[in-house]
Design an enzyme around this catalytic site. Sequence first.
Site, PDB file in Angstrom:
ATOM      1  N   CYS A  83     -53.853  20.357  16.681  1.00 26.06           N
ATOM      2  CA  CYS A  83     -54.386  19.963  15.382  1.00 26.06           C
ATOM      3  C   CYS A  83     -54.824  18.513  15.553  1.00 26.06           C
ATOM      4  O   CYS A  83     -54.919  18.024  16.685  1.00 26.06           O
ATOM      5  CB  CYS A  83     -53.379  20.179  14.245  1.00 26.06           C
ATOM      6  SG  CYS A  83     -51.910  19.143  14.263  1.00 26.06           S
ATOM      7  N   HIS A 134     -30.020  22.041  31.757  1.00 30.42           N
ATOM      8  CA  HIS A 134     -31.057  22.203  30.722  1.00 30.42           C
ATOM      9  C   HIS A 134     -31.021  23.611  30.127  1.00 30.42           C
ATOM     10  O   HIS A 134     -31.294  23.791  28.942  1.00 30.42           O
ATOM     11  CB  HIS A 134     -32.433  21.879  31.302  1.00 30.42           C
ATOM     12  CG  HIS A 134     -32.490  20.508  31.890  1.00 30.42           C
ATOM     13  ND1 HIS A 134     -32.334  19.372  31.124  1.00 30.42           N
ATOM     14  CD2 HIS A 134     -32.624  20.084  33.176  1.00 30.42           C
ATOM     15  CE1 HIS A 134     -32.383  18.311  31.903  1.00 30.42           C
ATOM     16  NE2 HIS A 134     -32.557  18.716  33.158  1.00 30.42           N
ATOM     17  N   THR A 157     -53.456  15.531  14.977  1.00 30.37           N
ATOM     18  CA  THR A 157     -52.465  14.709  15.683  1.00 30.37           C
ATOM     19  C   THR A 157     -51.550  15.531  16.577  1.00 30.37           C
ATOM     20  O   THR A 157     -50.841  14.959  17.409  1.00 30.37           O
ATOM     21  CB  THR A 157     -51.548  14.010  14.669  1.00 30.37           C
ATOM     22  OG1 THR A 157     -50.908  15.035  13.883  1.00 30.37           O
ATOM     23  CG2 THR A 157     -52.327  13.068  13.755  1.00 30.37           C
ATOM     24  N   ASP A 165     -56.431  23.932  14.481  1.00 29.75           N
ATOM     25  CA  ASP A 165     -57.123  23.768  13.202  1.00 29.75           C
ATOM     26  C   ASP A 165     -58.444  23.049  13.471  1.00 29.75           C
ATOM     27  O   ASP A 165     -58.853  22.837  14.629  1.00 29.75           O
ATOM     28  CB  ASP A 165     -56.221  23.083  12.150  1.00 29.75           C
ATOM     29  CG  ASP A 165     -56.082  21.570  12.337  1.00 29.75           C
ATOM     30  OD1 ASP A 165     -56.627  21.023  13.322  1.00 29.75           O
ATOM     31  OD2 ASP A 165     -55.422  20.932  11.495  1.00 29.75           O
ATOM     32  N   HIS A 193     -37.256  20.047  31.494  1.00 27.91           N
ATOM     33  CA  HIS A 193     -36.051  19.956  30.669  1.00 27.91           C
ATOM     34  C   HIS A 193     -36.037  20.942  29.515  1.00 27.91           C
ATOM     35  O   HIS A 193     -34.969  21.409  29.118  1.00 27.91           O
ATOM     36  CB  HIS A 193     -35.917  18.539  30.081  1.00 27.91           C
ATOM     37  CG  HIS A 193     -35.586  17.498  31.112  1.00 27.91           C
ATOM     38  ND1 HIS A 193     -35.113  16.245  30.774  1.00 27.91           N
ATOM     39  CD2 HIS A 193     -35.671  17.520  32.469  1.00 27.91           C
ATOM     40  CE1 HIS A 193     -34.906  15.537  31.880  1.00 27.91           C
ATOM     41  NE2 HIS A 193     -35.241  16.287  32.934  1.00 27.91           N
TER      42      HIS A 193
END
Length: 147
Positions: free
Chosen positions: A65, A133, A67, A8, A98
């Site tokens: 974005c 995993h 954050t 964004d 993982h």
Amino acid sequence: MRILTACDHGAYELKELLRHHLESRNHAVVNLGTDGPESVDYPDYAAKLCRALLAGEGERGILLCGTGIGISIAANRFPGIRAALCHDELTARLAREHNDANVLVLGGRTTGAATALGILDVWLDTPFAGGRHQRRLDRLEQVTVRG
Ligand code: RB5
């Protein structure tokens, strides 16, 4: 590798930096926008990239974005997408070993350029560890609520 990118308005400059870095490492980059400061909605860009990745238009994706939080939430609504918001090289390594993260997520307002490039290199170069995993990834698919 063929790598899809989208973001964004909170991260288009960092996305551009990552593109140059990927191309300097001979990866093919497919840019799905956005490419300027005009305000857009991160779910639309997450959806665009996730649909393309699930359709086989790239091997991995990178989403950004402000954050990294909103676009991670959006991306992880798509079954088959394992999007990992990484803040350092340790989380990038573990996201690959993982979680077999097929989408790297970064925050354009929270992660500096040098840190982001370090994270990107680790995420590109670290293989999935498999074993226990893989069992957990299989369980993830089984517990996914679809539709
Ligand atoms: C956009 O202003 C901002 O909310 C977005 O980039 C992101 O940080 C959301 O999680």
